[in-house]
Design an enzyme around this catalytic site. Structure first.
Site, short mmCIF file in Angstrom:
data_model
loop_
_atom_site.label_atom_id
_atom_site.label_comp_id
_atom_site.label_asym_id
_atom_site.label_seq_id
_atom_site.Cartn_x
_atom_site.Cartn_y
_atom_site.Cartn_z
N THR A 150 9.94 -13.75 63.34
CA THR A 150 11.34 -13.55 63.81
C THR A 150 12.62 -11.31 63.37
O THR A 150 12.05 -10.88 62.88
CB THR A 150 12.61 -14.40 62.84
OG1 THR A 150 13.80 -14.58 63.11
CG2 THR A 150 11.61 -13.68 61.46
N HIS A 155 2.81 -18.95 48.89
CA HIS A 155 1.22 -18.21 47.64
C HIS A 155 0.16 -18.82 47.46
O HIS A 155 -0.60 -18.91 46.49
CB HIS A 155 2.08 -17.97 46.82
CG HIS A 155 1.98 -16.73 46.07
ND1 HIS A 155 0.68 -16.40 45.76
CD2 HIS A 155 2.39 -16.26 44.74
CE1 HIS A 155 0.28 -15.16 44.86
NE2 HIS A 155 1.80 -15.30 45.02
#
Length: 502
Positions: free
Chosen positions: A421, A473
């Site tokens: 993006t 994560h």
């Protein structure tokens, strides 16, 4: 003359309601301020009363139907008129047409893809009774992924609309009808342009609370100007009209003048506009909220010197465009290619979580976020490793143009193993992009800005860009994410590394 019955204005936290039950049936007489229907929301039951005396002529939304704020749910006819009582689901009747053919053709919603359950009618480009041509755009249907266009199957007149704007439709559902070969009646045009509702006999139309306040204060509603929809008099209009006669005609005494100057001034008009959230915007909101609650999202940052890439672009821009049939040499092609090379070196960044399994993808499908008037969409570049930079640039440009026109297909916006993006095109200096599940990472590009940098012990002004990598994560450790971002940085600062694969 008829008067529309509309659902009330729902509170900001309420998106829609359900018609609970009607207290009157079509053909029955109704009185002004008489309770007609109950509308149930997820928080409260709202009552809709008659705005005028007359006869309940039509129920458009029956019990159990979902309604939006201020949506028309029924019609009140004058007491002297013959009340019509069509079914709640009956299509809107067409104005008179000079029929040259007469064959009625159903207008159907398109076949939705397997991943799309239903859609909403966004807008009709033609009104009932208007002439239409074969393959002319008639209506836009918005799904949670794309806007689909429905065109006329034949020449003729749009004779009925059975799914108004805002209605939910299913795949292949009949949403209207066309009378093939017919021509529109010119006599119907003035009638269509007439106001939708007007007070009967010149009597003012006011809300129940406004009528009550006017009765308590002895105010003639005929002397009050309505500021509500269709000239309806609101409670605030009555309150303001009450204070107007009390204004002193002559100059006040000095003491009174001082007291008046200390009084608070009346607030100016504060305009609000309420529009339903589009299905695409609702879908975007759901996905963003899901990404923030279902992933362990973390963002790491770095900065990249854009001077080598800018110098290369300046040197080869014209030759590149001439060689590749007008394809422009931009930065997105290089960043997409750099991301592809980094994904091959760090396959865990290209992976996704499916339940208790990790799915490693042997291909690089990169999504590129594109801004449209209706919201952000992410078309996907398939097999980027097999694409040249010229092909990448041309495809991204084509995606951007078709996205603004709502021409992207659903299959072009599904899948993807990684997303890029670029908020820099809007001036963003730094941001934390949100993951696009089930992907495990997203790269955020930002504005190029000259900054003083230390180079070999000297200060130089260099065009720098901040890069941000948000990652899950649960799947990626910090070491992997940081090294992946550093790899992209090295490819951009030394583009020859991609060619030499070092």
């Amino acid at each position: 003359m008829t008067t529309e019955i509309k659902a009330p204005t729902f509170p900001e936290s309420v998106q829609d309601g359900v018609v609970a039950n009607w207290h009157k049936q079509p053909g029955e007489a109704v009185s002004r301020d008489e309770l007609l229907v109950d509308i149930e929301t997820d928080k409260v039951v709202l009552e809709v009363v008659a705005s005028t005396d007359g006869v309940l002529g039509e129920i458009i939304k029956g019990a159990g139907d979902t309604v939006l704020s201020n949506e028309v749910i029924g019609i009140i006819a004058e007491a002297g008129e013959q009340a019509a009582a069509p079914a709640a689901s009956a299509p809107k009747a067409a104005p008179a047409a000079n029929s040259g053919g007469g064959e009625v053709v159903d207008l159907k919603a398109p076949t939705f893809p397997e991943s799309v359950q239903d859609g909403s009618v966004a807008s009709w480009h033609k009104a009932v009774g208007e002439q239409v041509s074969r393959d002319e755009l008639l209506v836009d249907i918005e799904t949670d992924k794309v806007v689909l266009e429905v065109v006329a199957p034949a020449d003729g007149v749009l004779s009925a609309i059975s799914a108004e704007a805002g209605s939910t439709v299913q795949s292949n559902q009949v949403i209207g009808q066309i009378t093939a070969g017919a021509t529109a009646s010119t006599a119907a045009a003035p009638a269509a342009a007439a106001p939708a509702a007007a007070p009967a006999g010149g009597e003012a139309v006011a809300s129940p609370s406004a009528r009550k306040l006017a009765s308590e204060k002895g105010i003639d509603l005929a002397s009050v100007a309505g500021s509500g929809k269709d000239g309806r008099i609101t409670k605030e209009d009555v309150a303001n009209a009450k204070s107007a006669p009390a204004a002193p005609a002559a100059s006040p005494a000095p003491v009174a003048k001082a007291a008046a100057s200390a009084a608070p001034l009346p607030a100016g008009e504060r305009i609000e506009k309420r529009v339903p959230m589009t299905r695409l915007r609702k879908r975007i909101a759901e996905r963003l909220l899901n990404a923030s609650t279902s992933t362990a999202m973390l963002t790491t940052f770095n900065e990249v010197n854009m001077k080598p890439l800018m110098d290369m672009r300046k040197q080869y821009k014209d030759l590149f465009e001439k060689t590749h049939d007008g394809a422009r040499l931009g930065f997105m092609g290089m960043f997409t290619k750099a991301a592809c090379e980094a994904l091959k070196r760090f396959p865990q960044v290209n992976a996704s979580i499916d339940g208790d399994d990790i799915v490693y993808h042997g291909f690089q499908d990169v999504g590129v976020a594109v801004s449209t008037p209706n919201g952000l969409v992410v078309p996907v570049l398939r097999d980027v490793d097999d694409m040249s930079i010229a092909t990448i640039e041309s495809t991204i440009r084509d995606f951007g143009m078709r996205a603004k026109d709502g021409k992207l297909g659903i299959e072009e916006m599904t899948g993807g193993t990684f997303t890029i993006t670029n908020g820099g095109v809007f001036g963003s200096l730094l941001s934390t992009p949100i993951l696009n599940p089930p992907q495990s990472a997203i790269l955020g590009m930002h504005k190029i800005q000259d900054r003083p940098m230390a180079v070999d012990g000297k200060v130089e002004i260099l065009p720098m860009m901040y890069l941000a990598l948000s990652y899950d994560h649960r799947l990626l450790d910090g070491k992997d994410a940081v090294q992946f971002l550093v790899a992209i940085k090295e490819f951009i600062e030394d583009p020859a590394r991609m060619l030499l694969q070092v």
